[in-house]
Enzyme design. Structure first.
Site, mmCIF file in Angstrom:
data_model
loop_
_atom_site.group_PDB
_atom_site.id
_atom_site.type_symbol
_atom_site.label_atom_id
_atom_site.label_comp_id
_atom_site.label_asym_id
_atom_site.label_seq_id
_atom_site.Cartn_x
_atom_site.Cartn_y
_atom_site.Cartn_z
ATOM 1 N N HIS A 307 0.853 -1.188 0.000
ATOM 2 C CA HIS A 307 0.000 0.000 0.000
ATOM 3 C C HIS A 307 0.888 1.236 0.000
ATOM 4 C CE1 HIS A 307 -3.192 2.773 1.171
ATOM 5 N NE2 HIS A 307 -4.032 1.829 0.809
ATOM 6 N N ASP A 364 -7.996 -5.354 -0.130
ATOM 7 C CA ASP A 364 -8.456 -6.189 -1.250
ATOM 8 C C ASP A 364 -8.106 -7.663 -1.100
ATOM 9 O OD1 ASP A 364 -7.609 -3.345 -2.992
ATOM 10 O OD2 ASP A 364 -9.637 -4.172 -2.952
HETATM 11 C C1 SDX Z 1 -6.229 0.165 -2.845
HETATM 12 O O1 SDX Z 1 -4.464 4.646 -1.863
HETATM 13 C C2 SDX Z 1 -5.408 4.031 -1.271
HETATM 14 O O2 SDX Z 1 -5.820 4.359 -0.186
HETATM 15 C C3 SDX Z 1 -5.990 2.869 -2.069
HETATM 16 C C4 SDX Z 1 -6.993 1.998 -1.328
HETATM 17 C C5 SDX Z 1 -8.301 2.735 -1.064
HETATM 18 O O3 SDX Z 1 -9.044 2.289 -0.173
HETATM 19 O O4 SDX Z 1 -8.615 3.683 -1.831
HETATM 20 O O5 SDX Z 1 -6.456 1.545 -0.109
HETATM 21 C C6 SDX Z 1 -7.390 0.771 -2.175
HETATM 22 O O6 SDX Z 1 -5.934 0.532 -3.948
HETATM 23 C C7 SDX Z 1 -5.394 -0.849 -2.099
HETATM 24 C C8 SDX Z 1 -4.164 -1.340 -2.923
HETATM 25 C C9 SDX Z 1 -4.671 -2.417 -3.883
HETATM 26 N N1 SDX Z 1 -3.594 -2.765 -4.839
HETATM 27 C C10 SDX Z 1 -3.017 -3.975 -4.795
HETATM 28 O O7 SDX Z 1 -3.213 -4.818 -3.926
HETATM 29 C C11 SDX Z 1 -2.081 -4.226 -5.967
HETATM 30 C C12 SDX Z 1 -0.738 -4.750 -5.435
HETATM 31 N N2 SDX Z 1 -0.066 -3.642 -4.691
HETATM 32 C C13 SDX Z 1 0.910 -2.891 -5.424
HETATM 33 O O8 SDX Z 1 0.601 -2.654 -6.760
HETATM 34 C C14 SDX Z 1 1.439 -1.704 -4.626
HETATM 35 O O9 SDX Z 1 1.658 -2.150 -3.362
HETATM 36 C C15 SDX Z 1 0.641 -0.418 -4.556
HETATM 37 C C16 SDX Z 1 0.270 0.079 -5.901
HETATM 38 C C17 SDX Z 1 -0.589 -0.618 -3.739
HETATM 39 C C18 SDX Z 1 1.544 0.605 -3.877
HETATM 40 O O10 SDX Z 1 2.558 0.893 -4.794
HETATM 41 P P1 SDX Z 1 3.828 1.726 -4.398
HETATM 42 O O11 SDX Z 1 3.513 2.733 -3.343
HETATM 43 O O12 SDX Z 1 4.477 2.213 -5.630
HETATM 44 O O13 SDX Z 1 4.722 0.615 -3.716
HETATM 45 P P2 SDX Z 1 6.029 0.903 -3.013
HETATM 46 O O14 SDX Z 1 6.762 2.018 -3.665
HETATM 47 O O15 SDX Z 1 5.712 1.028 -1.567
HETATM 48 O O16 SDX Z 1 6.869 -0.438 -3.267
HETATM 49 C C19 SDX Z 1 8.015 -0.642 -2.507
HETATM 50 C C20 SDX Z 1 8.619 -1.916 -3.023
HETATM 51 C C21 SDX Z 1 8.928 -1.907 -4.512
HETATM 52 O O17 SDX Z 1 9.995 -2.828 -4.698
HETATM 53 P P3 SDX Z 1 11.538 -2.228 -4.808
HETATM 54 O O18 SDX Z 1 11.526 -1.296 -6.014
HETATM 55 O O19 SDX Z 1 11.796 -1.498 -3.495
HETATM 56 O O20 SDX Z 1 12.398 -3.448 -4.990
HETATM 57 O O21 SDX Z 1 7.676 -2.992 -2.835
HETATM 58 C C22 SDX Z 1 7.394 -3.569 -4.097
HETATM 59 C C23 SDX Z 1 7.708 -2.534 -5.135
HETATM 60 O O22 SDX Z 1 7.993 -3.164 -6.371
HETATM 61 N N3 SDX Z 1 5.973 -3.902 -4.074
HETATM 62 C C24 SDX Z 1 5.495 -5.101 -4.344
HETATM 63 C C25 SDX Z 1 4.111 -4.998 -4.163
HETATM 64 N N4 SDX Z 1 3.796 -3.751 -3.795
HETATM 65 C C26 SDX Z 1 4.968 -3.068 -3.745
HETATM 66 N N5 SDX Z 1 6.120 -6.252 -4.716
HETATM 67 C C27 SDX Z 1 5.299 -7.313 -4.923
HETATM 68 N N6 SDX Z 1 3.936 -7.299 -4.751
HETATM 69 C C28 SDX Z 1 3.337 -6.160 -4.386
HETATM 70 N N7 SDX Z 1 2.016 -6.145 -4.233
#
Ligand code: SDX
Length: 424
Positions: A307, A364
């Site tokens: 998140h 989710d």
């Molecule tokens: C919702 O914003 C809100 O409030 C949204 C929400 C709401 O109620 O409105 O809460 C609803 O959208 C919840 C999120 C649902 N999405 C997912 O479950 C999809 C999977 N999650 C990711 O796509 C991701 O975690 C995000 C999009 C939610 C957040 O993306 P960020 O902020 O760009 O992630 P980050 O920068 O914190 O990531 C840090 C690291 C990265 O790796 P490195 O570059 O450091 O090596 O964590 C990795 C990312 O690649 N990473 C993941 C991951 N999420 C982040 N790796 C694997 N699986 C994941 N799900």
């Protein structure tokens, strides 16, 4: 109103000092007002708005490190377990939980607006039967503005308030119909003797051939709680989209349709549908280890995890998991996908790759398992999210229009071609 702290941040640029005022809210980090940076001939740069507070708001507070979510000060777990979704709607819209009298009046007002103009039902026929229901929702909700042009003076607080009621009341009808259309069943009209969640499930699953269709109260309670858990979430991508669209003076139906579009993405509200597809793809607990290696190689994301704000447990995920256990037990369902999900969670919470990145289950991760148990098809999961989030979107839209605002117009760091002439 935010409090000027009297403190200032000092930016030193080209030998000049720019003093930037710092404001405090009631909770959360102070903010640095950067608008005077422009006078220095610079823009601030924050792709993805990682460190940007886009507005001042009183509706929802999130502490991502502590896993706290408050709606008008009330913790989400208390609202989800002690209040109904409509009480939460009233709270988000008005700032206080309703008295018994206010609650009954609000429920009556919503009930009176659950029907839609009969011409609206014709819009569905333009879609193929295999259209994704979110595509239908974007189209039909945006089209609602065509039916209320005499009630769309956004400067008129009464027009704004009746629009909020109309959207909260009609979105379940439009959502249920987006499902009925794709399964080739006739639309079922709302019933005013049913509660909000019951009415939605009734419109989803009743048919003219089953006149005595009864909604299972266990499922209605779970549905209502799922609505509450999705009601609002500060300045997330779709809410920010609604605010940006609203800042141009666009009508509220068009703004909500923009929010539905933004929510559809798998990184946002589309994640619940993506979680079930991911669980289907993994298939069994035996395949989890190999799948996690693919995640670490960044070939796939672990959907339902991570998140932008929560770097701890999403408090909604905890309530969702508890609800999942209650619903499956009540229905006597032993869903292997739940066992698979729990194995994924167990590994993710102990594996350094996920722990270092503070990746926890979000709202989710478990919602899809409950929705599947209720009988909701996967393609409808994000529609349910949009249904529930409509109150959050319209609450932020109302808050923005309740005071002065400027059109949202970010700038950029331009790295394209410098000026040149056409050579012919
Ligand atoms: C919702 O914003 C809100 O409030 C949204 C929400 C709401 O109620 O409105 O809460 C609803 O959208 C919840 C999120 C649902 N999405 C997912 O479950 C999809 C999977 N999650 C990711 O796509 C991701 O975690 C995000 C999009 C939610 C957040 O993306 P960020 O902020 O760009 O992630 P980050 O920068 O914190 O990531 C840090 C690291 C990265 O790796 P490195 O570059 O450091 O090596 O964590 C990795 C990312 O690649 N990473 C993941 C991951 N999420 C982040 N790796 C694997 N699986 C994941 N799900």
């Amino acid at each position: 109103m935010s409090e000027a702290t009297g403190k200032k941040a000092v930016l030193e640029l080209d030998g000049k000092k720019i003093e930037l005022p710092i404001y405090s809210g009631t909770l959360g980090p102070d903010v640095i007002d950067v608008k005077d940076v422009l006078a220095s001939g610079h823009f601030t740069f924050d792709p993805g708005f990682m460190a940007t507070a886009s507005c001042e708001s009183k509706i929802t507070f999130i502490d991502g490190d502590k896993g706290i979510l408050l709606h008008r000060g009330y913790p989400i777990d208390q609202l989800a377990t002690q209040a109904s979704y409509l009480e939460t709607c009233y709270l988000l819209l008005n700032g206080e939980l309703p008295t018994e009298e206010q609650k009954e009046k609000f429920k009556k007002n919503v009930r009176q607006h659950t029907m839609v103009h009969d011409q609206v039902s014709r819009f569905y026929n333009g879609f193929r039967r295999d259209a994704h229901p979110m595509a239908i929702m974007v189209g039909v909700v945006g089209a609602l503005s065509a039916f209320y042009h005499n009630n769309l003076d956004i400067e008129d607080v009464n027009h704004r308030e009746i629009t909020a009621i109309r959207l909260i009341a009609k979105i379940p009808t439009l959502a249920a119909w987006s499902y009925k259309y794709t399964v080739g069943q006739p639309f079922v009209y709302p019933r005013n003797d049913l509660s909000y969640a019951e009415n939605f499930l009734y419109m989803m699953f009743a048919t003219p051939a089953d006149r005595d269709y009864q909604v299972n109260p266990v499922l209605a309670k779970a549905m209502d709680r799922i609505f509450t858990l999705h009601a609002d979430h500060e300045q997330n991508a779709s809410t920010s989209t609604v605010r940006l669209a609203g800042s141009t003076g666009a009508n509220p139906y068009a703004c909500i349709a923009a929010g539905i579009s933004a929510l559809w993405g798998p990184a946002h509200g589309g994640a619940n549908e993506a979680v079930l597809k991911m669980l289907d793809e993994i298939g069994s607990v035996d395949n989890v280890a190999e799948f996690m290696e693919k995640v670490k190689r960044k070939e796939v994301k672990l959907m339902g995890f991570g998140h932008r704000v929560y770097k701890n447990f999403d408090p909604r995920a905890k309530v969702m998991k508890q609800t999942c256990d209650e619903v499956l037990a009540a229905l006597g369902i032993n869903d292997p996908q739940l066992a698979l999900a729990m194995e994924l969670e167990k590994i993710a919470l102990s594996d350094p790759y996920f722990v270092e990145r503070k990746l926890y289950p979000n709202v989710d991760f478990y919602s899809g398992i409950i929705l599947k148990a209720i009988g909701i098809p996967t393609e409808m999961f994000t529609v349910i999210f949009a249904l529930a989030r409509t109150v959050g979107w319209i609450s932020h839209w109302l808050e923005m229009h309740s005071g002065p605002y400027k059109i949202g117009r970010p700038r950029q760091l331009y790295t394209g071609a410098t000026q040149r002439d056409i050579q012919r």
